[in-house]
Write an enzyme that holds these catalytic residues in place. Structure first.
Site, PDB file in Angstrom:
ATOM      1  NE  ARG A 235     -39.514  19.874  10.544  1.00  0.00           N
ATOM      2  CZ  ARG A 235     -38.254  20.184  10.856  1.00  0.00           C
ATOM      3  NH1 ARG A 235     -37.422  19.318  10.949  1.00  0.00           N
ATOM      4  NH2 ARG A 235     -38.237  21.633  11.603  1.00  0.00           N
ATOM      5  CD  GLU A 264     -40.451  14.066  15.310  1.00  0.00           C
ATOM      6  OE1 GLU A 264     -40.246  14.999  16.158  1.00  0.00           O
ATOM      7  OE2 GLU A 264     -39.608  14.121  14.079  1.00  0.00           O
ATOM      8  CG  HIS A 282     -36.756  15.854  15.926  1.00  0.00           C
ATOM      9  ND1 HIS A 282     -37.793  16.301  15.448  1.00  0.00           N
ATOM     10  CD2 HIS A 282     -35.740  16.685  15.270  1.00  0.00           C
ATOM     11  CE1 HIS A 282     -37.600  17.304  14.739  1.00  0.00           C
ATOM     12  NE2 HIS A 282     -36.378  17.514  14.708  1.00  0.00           N
TER      13      HIS A 282
END
Length: 316
Positions: A235, A264, A282
């Protein structure tokens, strides 16, 4: 008349065929349901299949008057207000099995690209007609004999360790407690400070919790080898991005491979300016096969709980 399940995001329907035999599924007409649309539709549903990159807020959960389960499409669940879900006696599940191997594969891809500078040389060969070749130019680093320090030795961390061992790497790890399984007897348990000092590569595989928020920052990067690489497929907020950018710029560490970011889709500008920062959007679980399997696992969570009263992937 079947009970209804709200599908928050337009995911592959191939993964939801079993769920559709038991329930009426409400799909978004566009890419995803907005917050207001979720609040409008959720009162009629007993289940919500949520998505890891969109918030399931207190307001959404409280609107689910008949809601019994939230099955999150992803291993992380920090997008869901767990405290409110607990208050409302709504169980929350995730999909840890489907995401394990693809995330571990990407981690190794980032490691290989960093160590051999694959992405850098690919870009330079294409853009620079005067790129210099030579026996003692364009050198990288060999993985064999190096130490991979894994922070978070769960299923993904173990899968990365197995793959790294196939490359001849030594494994160190930091976990809440040492692993007793004899299979991992060659993996060395270390406290965090020791792992940072000893590792040639530090790879993050821990969940985001209040304890791991900004786990690695300015003080931690100073402790790492100047030749070390950092990889984050966990994360984004586990790493302090500004501190990482400064550490890369000052040469405190040699490079970073990042799949996840604090805010993000925004990436700290200082990271984008660093040649030794390899960034991808991601994509840890972004394969067709995985997206379908994640749907199947999220579906099984709901079927097991709503039909049988229990499910193995419960997180609250």
């Amino acid at each position: 008349m079947k009970n209804k399940i709200l599908i928050a995001y337009s995911i592959p329907k191939e993964g939801l065929t079993e769920l559709e035999t038991h329930f009426d599924l409400i799909y978004p007409e566009k890419e995803f349901f907005t917050k207001d649309e979720l609040i409008e539709r959720i009162p009629e549903c007993i289940g919500l299949l949520s998505i890891f990159n969109r918030d399931v807020s207190a307001e959404i959960i409280k609107a689910g008057k008949n809601l019994k389960i939230i099955s999150n499409y992803g291993v992380g669940f920090n997008n869901i207000d767990l405290s409110v879900a607990n208050e409302q006696k709504i169980i929350v599940c995730n999909t840890p099995e489907a995401v394990c191997e693809p995330t571990a594969e990407l981690c190794m891809g980032l490691l290989l690209s960093l160590s051999r500078q694959i992405s850098v040389y690919n870009s330079e060969l294409k853009s620079n007609p005067n790129f210099e070749w030579g026996v003692m130019k364009n050198l990288g680093n060999t993985l064999r004999g190096k130490t991979l320090g894994i922070i978070g030795m769960g299923e993904i961390g173990k899968s990365v360790a197995e793959k790294a061992m196939a490359f001849g790497m030594n494994i160190a790890y930091h976990n809440r407690k040492p692993i007793t399984d004899i299979k991992w007897s060659k993996a060395v348990y270390m406290n965090l400070e020791e792992l940072l000092k000893e590792s040639d590569v530090v790879s993050l595989h821990c969940p985001l919790t209040p304890e791991t928020d900004h786990l690695l920052g300015e003080k931690e990067f100073v402790k790492m080898k100047s030749t070390a690489f950092l990889i984050n497929t966990a994360r984004g907020a586990v790493v302090h991005e500004e501190a990482l950018a400064k550490a890369l710029n000052k040469g405190e560490i040699a490079g970073a491979g990042l799949d996840v970011f604090e805010n993000e889709p925004t990436i700290y500008p200082g990271l984008l300016q660093q040649k030794n920062a390899l960034v991808v959007p991601h994509i840890g679980t972004a394969t067709w096969e995985t997206r379908i399997e994640m749907g199947r696992e999220a579906s099984r969570n709901m079927i097991d709980y709503l039909k049988n009263g229990n499910t193995k992937n419960r997180v609250n």
